[in-house]
Design an enzyme around this catalytic site. Structure first.
Site, mmCIF file in Angstrom:
data_model
loop_
_atom_site.group_PDB
_atom_site.id
_atom_site.type_symbol
_atom_site.label_atom_id
_atom_site.label_comp_id
_atom_site.label_asym_id
_atom_site.label_seq_id
_atom_site.Cartn_x
_atom_site.Cartn_y
_atom_site.Cartn_z
ATOM 1 N N SER A 156 -4.128 10.385 4.236
ATOM 2 C CA SER A 156 -4.185 8.983 3.835
ATOM 3 C C SER A 156 -4.304 8.091 5.058
ATOM 4 O O SER A 156 -3.842 8.437 6.145
ATOM 5 C CB SER A 156 -2.916 8.594 3.069
ATOM 6 O OG SER A 156 -1.797 8.545 3.944
ATOM 7 N N ASP A 157 -4.946 6.951 4.878
ATOM 8 C CA ASP A 157 -4.784 5.910 5.875
ATOM 9 C C ASP A 157 -3.318 5.488 5.830
ATOM 10 O O ASP A 157 -2.597 5.793 4.874
ATOM 11 C CB ASP A 157 -5.723 4.730 5.590
ATOM 12 C CG ASP A 157 -6.052 3.923 6.837
ATOM 13 O OD1 ASP A 157 -5.257 3.963 7.801
ATOM 14 O OD2 ASP A 157 -7.097 3.244 6.855
ATOM 15 N N TRP A 158 -2.876 4.775 6.846
ATOM 16 C CA TRP A 158 -1.449 4.489 6.981
ATOM 17 C C TRP A 158 -0.980 3.541 5.873
ATOM 18 O O TRP A 158 -1.360 2.387 5.827
ATOM 19 C CB TRP A 158 -1.189 3.917 8.368
ATOM 20 C CG TRP A 158 -0.877 4.976 9.396
ATOM 21 C CD1 TRP A 158 0.188 4.968 10.248
ATOM 22 C CD2 TRP A 158 -1.598 6.185 9.688
ATOM 23 N NE1 TRP A 158 0.173 6.108 11.034
ATOM 24 C CE2 TRP A 158 -0.909 6.871 10.718
ATOM 25 C CE3 TRP A 158 -2.751 6.778 9.164
ATOM 26 C CZ2 TRP A 158 -1.332 8.093 11.238
ATOM 27 C CZ3 TRP A 158 -3.175 7.993 9.682
ATOM 28 C CH2 TRP A 158 -2.477 8.636 10.695
ATOM 29 N N ASN A 159 -0.182 4.100 4.980
ATOM 30 C CA ASN A 159 0.363 3.380 3.822
ATOM 31 C C ASN A 159 -0.674 3.174 2.723
ATOM 32 O O ASN A 159 -0.568 2.248 1.923
ATOM 33 C CB ASN A 159 0.956 2.026 4.234
ATOM 34 C CG ASN A 159 1.991 1.526 3.246
ATOM 35 O OD1 ASN A 159 2.663 2.315 2.595
ATOM 36 N ND2 ASN A 159 2.126 0.215 3.127
#
Length: 739
Positions: free
Chosen positions: A251-254
């Site tokens: 995932s991208d961050w968050n």
């Protein structure tokens, strides 16, 4: 409602495990499966779950298992260098690397970045970037990628990834998929038509997978109404099944929004593991994933598949053999206990130099020939007086622009400003420098009036949406030069008869006001050149090297001509379809100011002797799926060649470009599309032969009914030239129906 993939409705959870395909992954998978057997359930979950934000030395960190000899993975930005660490090389941005159109430099840049990442103990470098592709010319992060054209972007992705991974670091292709603007990026739904998705936005990711990229990062946005990081359609069905991707999706961050849905829909690793400053209650995986597997919500086979993919990528690039420990911390200034920069400044300078695009050069104003005096005008001519790293993540525009802002940045070990480099050359030449290092038009005009020639520096900045700079929330508000650059040039042009404009920009700007000034004799596009900015510029404007960069996008006469811009809404229906950038300009008959692929030299080139040999039949690609897609899609089915001669008096490099027009049997297709290029250095009078290999994919379109790549029957048009509009040789070939 647009449907992205027409055959993707499936009720059951399917684990798309990698099967033997005779690729580089086979041995890595064998070892990964052996290691998997030794892990406890908690250790497995620890491999797929980030520790938390600031929970380790890197921007992303995983838990270290005790049962096998495997580290806490270090994941670190950025696509142009190692973020939050020093000393490192601050390379030219992706958009400049793309503007070189040089496969050797693309590889060298990737290899140098990879070597620095490995030397610092980084396991996964978060780049390169294929999304945003750049359909919106004012998109904030376009500069992190290579080009708005999927073919050029795809070649750049492949060469960069091979360079990075040959040096030992895992590359991460991002952002998957449809992340084309910063406004509303956390909530927007990118509703992309099936054909446009494949032929534009997926295309460069195919090249990334074919290059054995270790990982892919899913984006913040939704794709056709579903979060990208929990989309079965794009992660399981498209990336892992259709493209045969053996690596892992992080995932991208968050960007994760669920425990079960993300797991069963193809996400393999969550970063940073918790919602930045709100651990541990915000964690989706960790103990929650372990519980979901225990109660059957997530199959055990799915967890095992996640872990196997992550382990296999580690083995693939040889990180199990004497890999260095992490040598810095992102959170204390990043001072490393090793110097990994080696001679990489030479690579950075070469990329910056060969990416410079000469847009205008009337009366042979360039190269400079020991002028008696030079006025150097504009704040963009000098390094930020507070220092090149004064603003966090480069979130300001207070000096010469050498990279955009956001997580796609790195710390400058030094930054050679244009004025500094020009002064050094001027001292050797006996040239008097008259500086005016502000954007004040009156001061600029005064300096220009006191010199033989004036060089005006202007810029345009953008970046990631978590920082707003001068009212620009990531995406640019318009395509004008910043800091009243048009007025600055007008004032200087009124005071001087010989003006050169240098543009440092994240993307296209509208140049009509500047071009309307008769005394503006030359315009130089220098992009985002990184730490060697001034040196690279001097190399070109003084003629040590002839300019050889070509535009990786179109520069329009007015912003409205692009037919696309970021939208102030939470739904983008991608109504442009296939028609972005030059495809749009060609289809609509709009004259650009400077077309895609354009760039002048100090010499001229003559094309002749077009030769075409294509040997394929019409029909769909039905081969076994290998990393990248059906194997037969990448088979070479023809060649095109042309002779190019340097007709001038100085050495120069030319980028010969091949465009293909599909026959009428292919529905609603742009008039021509880039399908090959070759950069050749030629001495005066020297002739070279550019040869382009065509694959089935190059001649195909995505058939939404068959859900396959199809070579249409009929007459294909062949265009070879110096840009998308400067066509020097034309031909054709016919493809008949298969039997």
């Amino acid at each position: 409602m647009q449907n992205l993939f027409l055959s993707l409705l499936a009720a059951a959870v399917t684990v798309h495990a990698y099967g033997s395909g005779g690729s580089n992954w086979d041995q890595a998978y064998s070892r990964a499966k052996d290691a998997l057997q030794k892990l406890s359930q908690t250790e497995k979950v620890g491999l797929v779950t980030g520790v938390k934000w600031m929970g380790g030395p890197c921007v992303g960190n995983t838990y270290k298992p005790e049962s096998i000899d495997y580290p806490s993975l270090c994941l670190q930005d950025s696509p142009l260098g190692i973020r939050f660490a020093n000393p490192v090389t601050a390379f030219p941005a992706g958009i400049n690397a793309g503007a070189t159109w040089d496969t050797q430099l693309l590889y060298a840049r990737g290899a140098a970045m990879g070597a620095e990442a490995k030397g610092l103990g980084v396991h996964v470098q978060l780049g390169p970037v294929a999304g945003p592709l750049g359909k919106n010319p004012n998109g904030g992060r376009n500069w992190e990628g290579f080009s708005v054209d999927p073919y050029l972007s795809g070649v750049a992705m492949e060469k960069t990834i091979r360079g990075m991974q040959d040096s030992g670091v895992q590359a991460c292709a991002k952002h998957w998929l449809g992340n084309e603007q910063e406004h509303y990026r956390d909530t927007i739904s990118s509703n992309i038509g099936d054909r446009a998705a494949h032929e534009l936005y997926v295309w460069p990711f195919m090249d990334a997978v074919k290059a054995d990229v270790a990982s892919v990062m899913c984006s913040y946005n939704k794709v056709n109404g579903t979060w990208a990081c929990e989309s079965d359609a794009i992660n399981n069905k498209l990336m892992k099944e259709e493209l045969g991707f053996p690596g892992y999706i992080m995932s991208d961050w968050n960007a994760q929004h669920s425990t079960v849905n993300s797991a069963v829909s193809g996400l393999d690793m969550t970063m940073p593991g918790s919602d930045f400053s709100n651990p541990p209650g915000s964690i989706f995986w960790g103990s929650n994933l372990e519980a979901a597997v225990a109660d059957g919500s997530v199959p055990q086979s799915r967890l095992d598949d996640m872990v196997t993919r992550i382990l296999a990528a580690w083995y693939l690039v040889g990180q199990d053999k004497g890999y260095p420990p992490v040598a810095f911390s992102s959170w204390n200034g990043g001072k490393a206990n090793v110097d990994v920069t080696a001679d990489h400044g030479t690579v950075a300078r070469a990329v910056a130099r060969d990416s410079i695009v000469l847009l205008k050069n009337d009366q042979r104003t360039l190269p400079l020939r020991k002028p008696k005096s030079l006025a150097i005008v504009g704040l963009d001519a000098i390094v930020n007086p507070a220092g090149p790293n004064a603003c966090s993540d480069r979130g300001c525009n207070n000096g010469t622009l050498a990279m955009g802002w956001g997580s796609g940045t790195a710390e400058f070990p030094y930054l050679v400003g244009p004025l500094d480099a020009i002064q050094k050359r001027a001292a050797a030449d006996g040239t008097k420098i008259v500086p005016s290092t502000t954007d004040d038009p009156t001061a600029g005009a005064s300096a220009a009036a006191a010199a033989e020639t004036a060089i005006v520096f202007i810029n345009s900045d953008s970046g990631e949406g978590y920082i707003t700079v001068e009212g620009n929330l990531g995406d640019r508000n318009n395509l004008d030069p910043w800091h009243n650059g048009n007025e600055l040039v007008k004032a200087v042009a009124a005071a001087s008869k010989n003006v050169i404009v240098v543009v440092h920009s994240v993307g296209p700007i509208i140049l009509e006001t500047i071009l309307a000034q008769p005394s503006v004799k030359a315009i130089v596009w220098a992009g985002l050149p990184g730490q060697e900015s001034g040196n690279a510029l001097v190399d070109v404007i003084y003629g040590d090297t002839a300019p050889s960069g070509k535009l990786p996008y179109t520069i329009a006469k007015q912003a409205a001509d692009y037919g696309a811009s970021w939208i102030n809404a939470e739904t983008d229906d991608f109504t442009e379809g296939l028609y972005i950038d030059y495809r749009h300009f060609d289809a609509k008959g709009i004259a650009p100011r400077y077309e895609f692929g354009y760039g002048l030299s100090y010499t001229t080139f003559k094309y002749s002797g077009l030769w075409v040999n294509v040997y394929t039949s019409a029909g769909a690609a039905n081969g076994k799926v290998v990393p990248g897609g059906p194997a037969d899609l990448f088979e070479v089915v023809g060649q095109v060649s042309v002779f190019v001669r340097n007709n001038g008096r100085v050495a120069g490099a030319e980028v010969a470009q091949l465009y293909i027009g599909l026959p009428d049997s292919a529905p609603a297709t742009p008039p021509k599309q880039l399908r090959g290029f070759q950069k050749m250095m030629l001495q005066p009078g020297q002739m070279g032969r550019a040869t382009f290999e065509l694959t089935r994919r190059d001649l195909s379109y995505w058939d939404v009914q068959q859900q396959k790549w199809v070579v249409p029957s009929g007459t294909f048009k062949v265009y070879v030239g110096s840009s998308s509009r400067d066509i020097r040789e034309e031909g054709s070939f016919r493809v008949r129906r298969g039997w």
